[in-house]
Design a protein around this motif. Structure first.
Motif, PDB file in Angstrom:
ATOM      1  N   TYR A   1      29.737  33.708  51.463  1.00 59.36           N
ATOM      2  CA  TYR A   1      31.107  33.200  51.600  1.00 59.36           C
ATOM      3  C   TYR A   1      31.174  32.148  52.701  1.00 59.36           C
ATOM      4  CZ  TYR A   1      35.872  32.975  53.294  1.00 59.36           C
ATOM      5  OH  TYR A   1      37.084  32.515  53.744  1.00 59.36           O
ATOM      6  N   ARG A   2      30.669  32.487  53.869  1.00 58.13           N
ATOM      7  CA  ARG A   2      30.771  31.564  55.009  1.00 58.13           C
ATOM      8  C   ARG A   2      30.042  30.260  54.734  1.00 58.13           C
ATOM      9  NH1 ARG A   2      28.497  32.002  61.159  1.00 58.13           N
ATOM     10  NH2 ARG A   2      29.537  30.125  61.852  1.00 58.13           N
TER      11      ARG A   2
ATOM     12  N   GLU B   1      39.543  36.427  53.587  1.00 66.01           N
ATOM     13  CA  GLU B   1      38.581  35.461  53.048  1.00 66.01           C
ATOM     14  C   GLU B   1      39.097  34.840  51.757  1.00 66.01           C
ATOM     15  OE1 GLU B   1      34.386  37.389  54.733  1.00 66.01           O
ATOM     16  OE2 GLU B   1      34.923  37.650  52.617  1.00 66.01           O
TER      17      GLU B   1
ATOM     18  N   ASN C   1      31.946  26.612  54.497  1.00 68.22           N
ATOM     19  CA  ASN C   1      31.604  25.509  55.394  1.00 68.22           C
ATOM     20  C   ASN C   1      31.025  24.327  54.632  1.00 68.22           C
ATOM     21  OD1 ASN C   1      32.168  26.074  58.311  1.00 68.22           O
ATOM     22  ND2 ASN C   1      31.166  27.968  57.748  1.00 68.22           N
TER      23      ASN C   1
ATOM     24  N   SER D   1      37.252  27.394  56.916  1.00 69.29           N
ATOM     25  CA  SER D   1      36.113  28.140  56.422  1.00 69.29           C
ATOM     26  C   SER D   1      35.817  29.252  57.380  1.00 69.29           C
ATOM     27  CB  SER D   1      34.906  27.234  56.216  1.00 69.29           C
ATOM     28  OG  SER D   1      34.716  26.425  57.338  1.00 69.29           O
ATOM     29  N   GLU D   2      34.824  30.004  57.058  1.00 68.43           N
ATOM     30  CA  GLU D   2      34.444  31.127  57.902  1.00 68.43           C
ATOM     31  C   GLU D   2      33.058  30.917  58.433  1.00 68.43           C
ATOM     32  OE1 GLU D   2      35.807  34.189  58.977  1.00 68.43           O
ATOM     33  OE2 GLU D   2      37.638  33.179  58.482  1.00 68.43           O
TER      34      GLU D   2
END
Length: 196
Positions: free
Chosen positions: A24-25, A59, A29, A195-196
């Motif tokens: 996910y991250r 998220e 990004n 983003s994470e």
């Protein structure tokens, strides 16, 4: 040395990361960097992959918010609105999404064909921007959104009051409809994409 060459700019760093581990991250990004590079189709695909990889409501909200922001930057305001509403259904505690929704409704109000619809849009925009500030009193985008909304609607005294609240505050966000980025490096993180 080879890894250093890959990491010399954020887009290549996150592209390599998503190839190796499409988390996910990494997807968020990478999508952010691609969006900043003005490739909305590729960014949208990455954000949809991030949405599929998301494991928590916050998220999912951030990924959906960024999909909405791509629509916003492309002038697809109704699609952006639908995405922001869905993002808020996932998680209503993210000030960035409320701020983006307020900025969006201001733009929708400016394009509205009727006076009644304009008034309703501007009232909605103010409500959304105030909600963002309730969640984060230092939310620069929401405060600037109020300045712009009040100035556009002829409420100069209120615009000046909001502008005074911005004086001396560090600009940690910009009026771009994306939420913040968690940078891979603490040096010069980008303040405008989510983003994470």
């Amino acid at each position: 040395w080879n890894r250093g060459k890959t990491w010399e700019n954020p887009e290549s760093l996150w592209q390599k990361t998503t190839e190796e581990t499409p988390s996910y991250r990494a997807l968020m990004n990478h999508g952010t960097q691609v969006a900043q590079g003005k490739h909305p189709g590729e960014a949208q695909e990455l954000f949809h992959l991030a949405l599929a990889a998301a494991t928590t409501a916050p998220e999912r909200a951030m990924a959906m918010g960024n999909i909405g922001s791509l629509h916003f930057t492309l002038g697809e305001l109704d699609a952006a609105f639908a995405c922001y509403v869905e993002a808020i259904h996932y998680d209503s505690t993210q000030a960035e999404i409320w701020g983006n929704l307020g900025v969006l409704w201001t733009e929708m109000g400016k394009k509205s064909p009727t006076r009644a619809d304009r008034r309703a849009r501007f009232a909605g925009a103010e409500s959304y921007l105030r909600q963002a500030l309730k969640l984060n009193p230092n939310h620069f985008q929401a405060r600037l959104g109020l300045v712009n909304l009040y100035a556009y609607t002829g409420r100069q005294a209120e615009a000046d009051a909001e502008r005074r609240l911005l004086e001396g505050k560090p600009v940690n966000q910009v009026l771009v409809p994306y939420t913040h980025v968690m940078s891979p490096s603490p040096v010069n993180p980008s303040p405008s994409f989510g983003s994470e």
